[in-house]
Design a protein around this motif. Structure first.
Motif, PDB file in Angstrom:
ATOM      1  N   GLY B  31      13.270  -7.227   9.692  1.00 38.24           N
ATOM      2  CA  GLY B  31      12.558  -6.124   9.035  1.00 38.24           C
ATOM      3  C   GLY B  31      11.147  -6.069   9.589  1.00 38.24           C
ATOM      4  N   TRP B  32      10.718  -4.881  10.041  1.00 32.88           N
ATOM      5  CA  TRP B  32       9.409  -4.725  10.665  1.00 32.88           C
ATOM      6  C   TRP B  32       8.515  -3.812   9.829  1.00 32.88           C
ATOM      7  CZ3 TRP B  32      12.039  -2.710  15.730  1.00 32.88           C
ATOM      8  CH2 TRP B  32      12.732  -3.755  16.349  1.00 32.88           C
ATOM      9  N   VAL B  33       7.227  -3.938  10.036  1.00 35.41           N
ATOM     10  CA  VAL B  33       6.267  -3.059   9.358  1.00 35.41           C
ATOM     11  C   VAL B  33       6.277  -1.704  10.074  1.00 35.41           C
ATOM     12  CG1 VAL B  33       3.851  -2.700   8.753  1.00 35.41           C
ATOM     13  CG2 VAL B  33       4.825  -5.020   8.710  1.00 35.41           C
ATOM     14  N   ARG B  34       6.619  -0.657   9.277  1.00 35.97           N
ATOM     15  CA  ARG B  34       6.626   0.719   9.817  1.00 35.97           C
ATOM     16  C   ARG B  34       5.208   1.292   9.855  1.00 35.97           C
ATOM     17  NH1 ARG B  34      11.080   1.694   6.329  1.00 35.97           N
ATOM     18  NH2 ARG B  34       9.520   2.081   4.739  1.00 35.97           N
ATOM     19  N   HIS B  51       0.011  -5.950   3.070  1.00 41.07           N
ATOM     20  CA  HIS B  51      -0.275  -7.302   2.580  1.00 41.07           C
ATOM     21  C   HIS B  51       0.870  -7.704   1.655  1.00 41.07           C
ATOM     22  CE1 HIS B  51      -2.807 -10.754   1.532  1.00 41.07           C
ATOM     23  NE2 HIS B  51      -2.176 -10.669   0.383  1.00 41.07           N
ATOM     24  N   TYR B  52       1.531  -8.810   2.005  1.00 39.72           N
ATOM     25  CA  TYR B  52       2.583  -9.348   1.142  1.00 39.72           C
ATOM     26  C   TYR B  52       2.016 -10.502   0.326  1.00 39.72           C
ATOM     27  CZ  TYR B  52       6.424  -6.888   3.468  1.00 39.72           C
ATOM     28  OH  TYR B  52       7.285  -5.932   3.952  1.00 39.72           O
ATOM     29  N   ILE B  85       4.261 -13.680   4.460  1.00 41.39           N
ATOM     30  CA  ILE B  85       3.285 -13.334   3.430  1.00 41.39           C
ATOM     31  C   ILE B  85       1.928 -13.194   4.121  1.00 41.39           C
ATOM     32  CG2 ILE B  85       4.448 -14.291   1.415  1.00 41.39           C
ATOM     33  CD1 ILE B  85       2.804 -16.838   1.771  1.00 41.39           C
ATOM     34  N   GLY B  86       0.998 -12.546   3.429  1.00 42.45           N
ATOM     35  CA  GLY B  86      -0.327 -12.321   4.007  1.00 42.45           C
ATOM     36  C   GLY B  86      -0.417 -10.943   4.638  1.00 42.45           C
ATOM     37  N   GLN B  87      -1.391 -10.805   5.543  1.00 46.63           N
ATOM     38  CA  GLN B  87      -1.672  -9.500   6.155  1.00 46.63           C
ATOM     39  C   GLN B  87      -0.800  -9.286   7.393  1.00 46.63           C
ATOM     40  OE1 GLN B  87      -4.024  -8.381   4.118  1.00 46.63           O
ATOM     41  NE2 GLN B  87      -4.331  -6.322   4.920  1.00 46.63           N
ATOM     42  N   LEU B  88      -0.109  -8.152   7.458  1.00 48.39           N
ATOM     43  CA  LEU B  88       0.738  -7.822   8.612  1.00 48.39           C
ATOM     44  C   LEU B  88       0.348  -6.461   9.168  1.00 48.39           C
ATOM     45  CD1 LEU B  88       2.595  -9.819   6.808  1.00 48.39           C
ATOM     46  CD2 LEU B  88       4.467  -8.836   8.084  1.00 48.39           C
ATOM     47  N   LYS B  89       0.439  -6.326  10.465  1.00 48.00           N
ATOM     48  CA  LYS B  89       0.132  -5.053  11.124  1.00 48.00           C
ATOM     49  C   LYS B  89       1.434  -4.340  11.493  1.00 48.00           C
ATOM     50  CE  LYS B  89      -4.446  -5.927  12.946  1.00 48.00           C
ATOM     51  NZ  LYS B  89      -4.769  -6.913  11.931  1.00 48.00           N
ATOM     52  N   VAL B  90       1.305  -3.060  11.827  1.00 52.44           N
ATOM     53  CA  VAL B  90       2.473  -2.266  12.242  1.00 52.44           C
ATOM     54  C   VAL B  90       3.178  -2.987  13.400  1.00 52.44           C
ATOM     55  CG1 VAL B  90       3.186  -0.089  13.318  1.00 52.44           C
ATOM     56  CG2 VAL B  90       1.496  -0.085  11.469  1.00 52.44           C
ATOM     57  N   ASN B 127       1.706  -4.561  -0.651  1.00 51.92           N
ATOM     58  CA  ASN B 127       0.581  -3.630  -0.818  1.00 51.92           C
ATOM     59  C   ASN B 127       0.341  -2.950   0.528  1.00 51.92           C
ATOM     60  OD1 ASN B 127      -1.541  -2.328  -2.021  1.00 51.92           O
ATOM     61  ND2 ASN B 127      -2.885  -4.104  -2.132  1.00 51.92           N
ATOM     62  N   GLU B 128       0.461  -1.616   0.545  1.00 46.84           N
ATOM     63  CA  GLU B 128       0.288  -0.869   1.796  1.00 46.84           C
ATOM     64  C   GLU B 128      -1.159  -0.398   1.939  1.00 46.84           C
ATOM     65  OE1 GLU B 128       4.632   1.207   2.523  1.00 46.84           O
ATOM     66  OE2 GLU B 128       3.127   2.317   1.390  1.00 46.84           O
TER      67      GLU B 128
END
Lengths: 88, 142
Positions: B31-34, B51-52, B85-90, B127-128
């Motif tokens: 699963g990727w960040v869209r 942010h997860y 978890i934490g901050q993820l980028k597209v 959190n988007e």
């Protein structure tokens, strides 16, 4: 008695981003009617913060364990509230 | 095994946990960040990052139960799931699920089961953060 309250996910925006410290009256051990439950705490918080109760949606935890709404609380307990998960 | 990771998901290491000689197949889901959200009934917004947040102790407990249930429910040999978890980028990987089995059907079914159960039940919240500077907690997309 002293309680610590933690909110997760969207509940942080509705209630508090940081854990709350609450001081509530000690229950009278001889009177069952004075027992304080997680539900009592949650409903008081909803009233204080002007939030709609979501007892059917939110899951309570007590000291890092899943709990029931009618579980009694005691001093130094840490109570948490989980909104529906949204991982993945 | 179920795990949370504050760093990039190490797919090679995870795959090693499910490879075994009795399996004839392996199914995985990433699963990727869209770059946009997809809330039903709402206008899609450009997303910059996510942010997860999790309750680590209970997330790992619930996640392990899901893996155990999958091993009992489906005819599979091994299964593994890791959630960031934490901050993820597209483009970052948010979740990885891998399953090995003698035959493909059970592997596909178990992989989807673990993914769906994780999204629905593991205490992780998303959190988007949007291009317009706003942010919003996301409801479960099951």
């Amino acid at each position: 008695m002293k309680l610590s309250i933690e909110f997760y996910g969207r509940l942080k925006a509705q209630f508090s981003t940081k854990p709350l410290e609450l001081n509530v009256a000690e229950p009278d051990k001889t009177d069952r009617n004075t027992i304080i439950t997680i539900e009592n705490i949650y409903l008081d918080l909803c009233q204080s913060y002007g939030c709609k109760s979501e007892i059917k949606i939110i899951k309570p935890i007590l000291n890092d364990t899943f709990a029931e709404w009618n579980d009694p609380v005691k001093t130094n307990d840490v109570i948490g509230f989980f909104p529906p998960a949204s991982g993945g | 095994m179920f795990s949370l990771s504050e760093k990039d998901i190490d797919v090679i290491q995870l795959k090693q946990q499910v490879i075994n000689p009795q399996s004839g197949g392996f199914v995985c889901f990433e699963g990727w960040v869209r770059n946009h959200n997809s809330a039903e009934g709402k206008t899609s917004q450009p997303v910059l990052e996510l942010h997860y947040e999790a309750h680590p102790k209970l997330a790992e407990k619930v996640g392990k139960t899901i893996i155990t249930d999958a091993l009992q429910k489906f005819d599979i040999n091994a299964a593994c799931c890791c959630h960031r978890i934490g901050q993820l980028k597209v483009g970052d990987m948010a979740i990885w699920v891998g399953v090995s089995a003698d035959h493909r059907q059970a592997a596909f079914q178990a992989c989807e089961y673990i993914l769906n159960q994780t999204k629905a039940n593991v205490p992780i919240w998303k959190n988007e953060f949007y291009e317009n500077g706003e942010s919003g907690w996301v409801e479960a997309n099951l």
